[in-house]
Motif scaffolding. Structure first.
Motif, PDB file in Angstrom:
ATOM      1  N   VAL A 116       0.854  -1.192   0.000  1.00 15.51           N
ATOM      2  CA  VAL A 116       0.000   0.000   0.000  1.00 15.51           C
ATOM      3  C   VAL A 116       0.886   1.237   0.000  1.00 15.51           C
ATOM      4  O   VAL A 116       2.076   1.165   0.315  1.00 15.51           O
ATOM      5  N   PHE A 117       0.290   2.369  -0.369  1.00 10.34           N
ATOM      6  CA  PHE A 117       0.997   3.648  -0.283  1.00 10.34           C
ATOM      7  C   PHE A 117       0.872   4.137   1.161  1.00 10.34           C
ATOM      8  O   PHE A 117      -0.155   4.685   1.558  1.00 10.34           O
ATOM      9  N   ALA A 118       1.931   3.905   1.933  1.00 12.98           N
ATOM     10  CA  ALA A 118       1.861   4.107   3.379  1.00 12.98           C
ATOM     11  C   ALA A 118       1.544   5.537   3.781  1.00 12.98           C
ATOM     12  O   ALA A 118       0.874   5.777   4.786  1.00 12.98           O
ATOM     13  N   ALA A 119       2.020   6.518   3.016  1.00 17.25           N
ATOM     14  CA  ALA A 119       1.829   7.925   3.380  1.00 17.25           C
ATOM     15  C   ALA A 119       0.457   8.453   2.992  1.00 17.25           C
ATOM     16  O   ALA A 119       0.064   9.544   3.434  1.00 17.25           O
ATOM     17  N   LEU A 120      -0.274   7.715   2.168  1.00 19.73           N
ATOM     18  CA  LEU A 120      -1.600   8.159   1.740  1.00 19.73           C
ATOM     19  C   LEU A 120      -2.676   7.577   2.642  1.00 19.73           C
ATOM     20  O   LEU A 120      -2.484   6.532   3.273  1.00 19.73           O
ATOM     21  N   GLY A 121      -3.815   8.231   2.664  1.00 23.55           N
ATOM     22  CA  GLY A 121      -4.938   7.722   3.424  1.00 23.55           C
ATOM     23  C   GLY A 121      -5.493   6.452   2.799  1.00 23.55           C
ATOM     24  O   GLY A 121      -5.258   6.161   1.623  1.00 23.55           O
ATOM     25  N   VAL A 122      -6.250   5.702   3.583  1.00 22.29           N
ATOM     26  CA  VAL A 122      -6.856   4.475   3.082  1.00 22.29           C
ATOM     27  C   VAL A 122      -7.773   4.772   1.901  1.00 22.29           C
ATOM     28  O   VAL A 122      -7.748   4.089   0.880  1.00 22.29           O
ATOM     29  N   ALA A 123      -8.578   5.820   2.025  1.00 19.33           N
ATOM     30  CA  ALA A 123      -9.489   6.186   0.934  1.00 19.33           C
ATOM     31  C   ALA A 123      -8.726   6.512  -0.336  1.00 19.33           C
ATOM     32  O   ALA A 123      -9.126   6.118  -1.439  1.00 19.33           O
ATOM     33  N   ASP A 124      -7.609   7.227  -0.208  1.00 17.35           N
ATOM     34  CA  ASP A 124      -6.812   7.575  -1.391  1.00 17.35           C
ATOM     35  C   ASP A 124      -6.203   6.327  -2.022  1.00 17.35           C
ATOM     36  O   ASP A 124      -6.131   6.207  -3.252  1.00 17.35           O
ATOM     37  N   ASN A 125      -5.754   5.372  -1.212  1.00 15.31           N
ATOM     38  CA  ASN A 125      -5.240   4.115  -1.739  1.00 15.31           C
ATOM     39  C   ASN A 125      -6.290   3.402  -2.584  1.00 15.31           C
ATOM     40  O   ASN A 125      -6.000   2.919  -3.681  1.00 15.31           O
ATOM     41  N   LEU A 126      -7.503   3.350  -2.076  1.00 13.22           N
ATOM     42  CA  LEU A 126      -8.573   2.665  -2.789  1.00 13.22           C
ATOM     43  C   LEU A 126      -8.991   3.430  -4.036  1.00 13.22           C
ATOM     44  O   LEU A 126      -9.206   2.842  -5.102  1.00 13.22           O
ATOM     45  N   ARG A 127      -9.063   4.741  -3.916  1.00 18.16           N
ATOM     46  CA  ARG A 127      -9.501   5.571  -5.045  1.00 18.16           C
ATOM     47  C   ARG A 127      -8.532   5.462  -6.214  1.00 18.16           C
ATOM     48  O   ARG A 127      -8.939   5.447  -7.377  1.00 18.16           O
ATOM     49  N   LEU A 128      -7.238   5.379  -5.932  1.00 16.29           N
ATOM     50  CA  LEU A 128      -6.240   5.279  -6.995  1.00 16.29           C
ATOM     51  C   LEU A 128      -6.368   3.972  -7.774  1.00 16.29           C
ATOM     52  O   LEU A 128      -6.005   3.899  -8.948  1.00 16.29           O
ATOM     53  N   ALA A 129      -6.881   2.943  -7.113  1.00 14.90           N
ATOM     54  CA  ALA A 129      -6.982   1.634  -7.763  1.00 14.90           C
ATOM     55  C   ALA A 129      -8.256   1.474  -8.574  1.00 14.90           C
ATOM     56  O   ALA A 129      -8.350   0.562  -9.402  1.00 14.90           O
ATOM     57  N   ALA A 130      -9.242   2.326  -8.327  1.00 17.44           N
ATOM     58  CA  ALA A 130     -10.530   2.194  -9.004  1.00 17.44           C
ATOM     59  C   ALA A 130     -10.527   3.005 -10.301  1.00 17.44           C
ATOM     60  O   ALA A 130     -10.325   4.222 -10.262  1.00 17.44           O
ATOM     61  N   PRO A 131     -10.734   2.375 -11.450  1.00 16.89           N
ATOM     62  CA  PRO A 131     -10.707   3.110 -12.725  1.00 16.89           C
ATOM     63  C   PRO A 131     -11.688   4.277 -12.769  1.00 16.89           C
ATOM     64  O   PRO A 131     -11.397   5.317 -13.369  1.00 16.89           O
ATOM     65  N   ASP A 132     -12.850   4.133 -12.126  1.00 12.88           N
ATOM     66  CA  ASP A 132     -13.854   5.194 -12.142  1.00 12.88           C
ATOM     67  C   ASP A 132     -13.890   5.977 -10.839  1.00 12.88           C
ATOM     68  O   ASP A 132     -14.755   6.836 -10.641  1.00 12.88           O
ATOM     69  N   GLY A 133     -12.942   5.716  -9.933  1.00  7.57           N
ATOM     70  CA  GLY A 133     -12.892   6.430  -8.666  1.00  7.57           C
ATOM     71  C   GLY A 133     -13.873   5.927  -7.620  1.00  7.57           C
ATOM     72  O   GLY A 133     -13.898   6.438  -6.500  1.00  7.57           O
ATOM     73  N   ASP A 134     -14.679   4.943  -7.957  1.00  6.74           N
ATOM     74  CA  ASP A 134     -15.674   4.415  -7.027  1.00  6.74           C
ATOM     75  C   ASP A 134     -15.085   3.202  -6.306  1.00  6.74           C
ATOM     76  O   ASP A 134     -14.891   2.151  -6.906  1.00  6.74           O
ATOM     77  N   PHE A 135     -14.818   3.356  -5.025  1.00  2.00           N
ATOM     78  CA  PHE A 135     -14.244   2.228  -4.286  1.00  2.00           C
ATOM     79  C   PHE A 135     -15.271   1.559  -3.372  1.00  2.00           C
ATOM     80  O   PHE A 135     -14.916   0.755  -2.505  1.00  2.00           O
ATOM     81  N   ALA A 136     -16.559   1.828  -3.580  1.00  7.97           N
ATOM     82  CA  ALA A 136     -17.600   1.194  -2.769  1.00  7.97           C
ATOM     83  C   ALA A 136     -17.551  -0.329  -2.831  1.00  7.97           C
ATOM     84  O   ALA A 136     -17.769  -1.001  -1.807  1.00  7.97           O
ATOM     85  N   PRO A 137     -17.245  -0.948  -4.002  1.00  8.32           N
ATOM     86  CA  PRO A 137     -17.166  -2.416  -4.023  1.00  8.32           C
ATOM     87  C   PRO A 137     -16.111  -2.972  -3.070  1.00  8.32           C
ATOM     88  O   PRO A 137     -16.268  -4.082  -2.552  1.00  8.32           O
ATOM     89  N   ALA A 138     -15.046  -2.224  -2.840  1.00  9.36           N
ATOM     90  CA  ALA A 138     -14.009  -2.686  -1.914  1.00  9.36           C
ATOM     91  C   ALA A 138     -14.546  -2.728  -0.493  1.00  9.36           C
ATOM     92  O   ALA A 138     -14.248  -3.653   0.270  1.00  9.36           O
ATOM     93  N   LEU A 139     -15.332  -1.748  -0.121  1.00  8.57           N
ATOM     94  CA  LEU A 139     -15.897  -1.725   1.226  1.00  8.57           C
ATOM     95  C   LEU A 139     -16.988  -2.775   1.391  1.00  8.57           C
ATOM     96  O   LEU A 139     -17.235  -3.245   2.504  1.00  8.57           O
ATOM     97  N   ALA A 140     -17.630  -3.139   0.288  1.00 11.49           N
ATOM     98  CA  ALA A 140     -18.607  -4.229   0.354  1.00 11.49           C
ATOM     99  C   ALA A 140     -17.885  -5.554   0.597  1.00 11.49           C
ATOM    100  O   ALA A 140     -18.376  -6.417   1.325  1.00 11.49           O
TER     101      ALA A 140
END
Length: 223
Positions: A90-114
């Motif tokens: 993970v990108f240790a210096a970034l927030g959890v939300a930013d880590n997830l957002r960077l991985a989502a092509p459309d910026g929607d990381f809701a599936p990860a939280l599901a």
């Protein structure tokens, strides 16, 4: 046509020592392939060779029938390969939300939280402050969000509770991708394949060589 990813007569050196001794193994599309072996067996090096983060000194990496040996890791990532290493995933210096957002092509990381509700209350925290198991959840979530065609994960359930680990293997097995995992032992949830589940193949490595290749059901449980 999706064929998967493979190594052919692959050699890798680490300084003066040879880490992989001309190995050949295939991870077909639509399957889960497990690289089994103790520390020092070459399983992590094999995963990194597929990802391109360590160069081959001889041999080839073939992806969907094309030679990608000379493609850099970034080019492989752009083409649809996601690699989750065992450390610094993970990108240790970034927030959890930013880590997830960077991985989502459309910026929607809701599936990860599901898939992993546990990091939900931790979205504002820096990823580097999370526990080992929590970081693995974020790292695997990034793989789930990437929609990659090939997903390589080194010890996906490291630091997770048994329940979360079982969920993790089910999530990886459910991906529409060629999934390759590096493990010291074959996880219980991957020993059998139910109706509609991806087949599980195993390559066991020892001292940089493949000593067994077959189906998961052929592997004896660790004593």
């Amino acid at each position: 046509m999706r064929r998967g990813i493979e190594l052919r007569a692959a050699h890798v050196h680490s300084g003066p020592l040879e880490a992989l001794h001309g190995i050949g193994l295939a991870a077909p599309a639509g399957t889960v392939t497990v690289l089994l072996g103790r520390n020092g067996s070459g399983r992590t090096t094999t995963l990194r060779a597929l990802a391109g983060t360590v160069p081959l000194t001889a041999g080839t990496v073939v992806w969907d029938g094309a030679d990608v040996t000379r493609r850099r890791p970034r080019a492989r990532a752009v083409a649809g390969l996601c690699f989750v290493p065992d450390r610094q995933a993970v990108f240790a210096a970034l927030g959890v939300a930013d880590n997830l957002r960077l991985a989502a092509p459309d910026g929607d990381f809701a599936p990860a939280l599901a898939a992993y509700p546990e990091p939900g209350p931790l979205l504002a925290r820096r990823a580097g402050t999370l526990s080992g198991g929590e970081q693995r959840m974020v790292a695997v979530s990034r793989a789930l969000l990437s929609r990659a065609r090939v997903v390589l994960v080194d010890e996906p359930a490291q630091g997770m509770s048994p329940g979360v680990a079982a969920r993790t293997y089910a999530l990886l097995r459910g991906l529409d991708a060629c999934v390759v995992l590096a493990e010291q032992r074959l996880p219980p949830g991957l020993r059998t394949a139910g109706p509609g589940e991806a087949a599980v193949l195993v390559h066991e490595l020892r001292r940089g060589a493949v000593v067994f290749s077959g189906e998961a059901g052929e592997v004896r449980p660790a004593g």
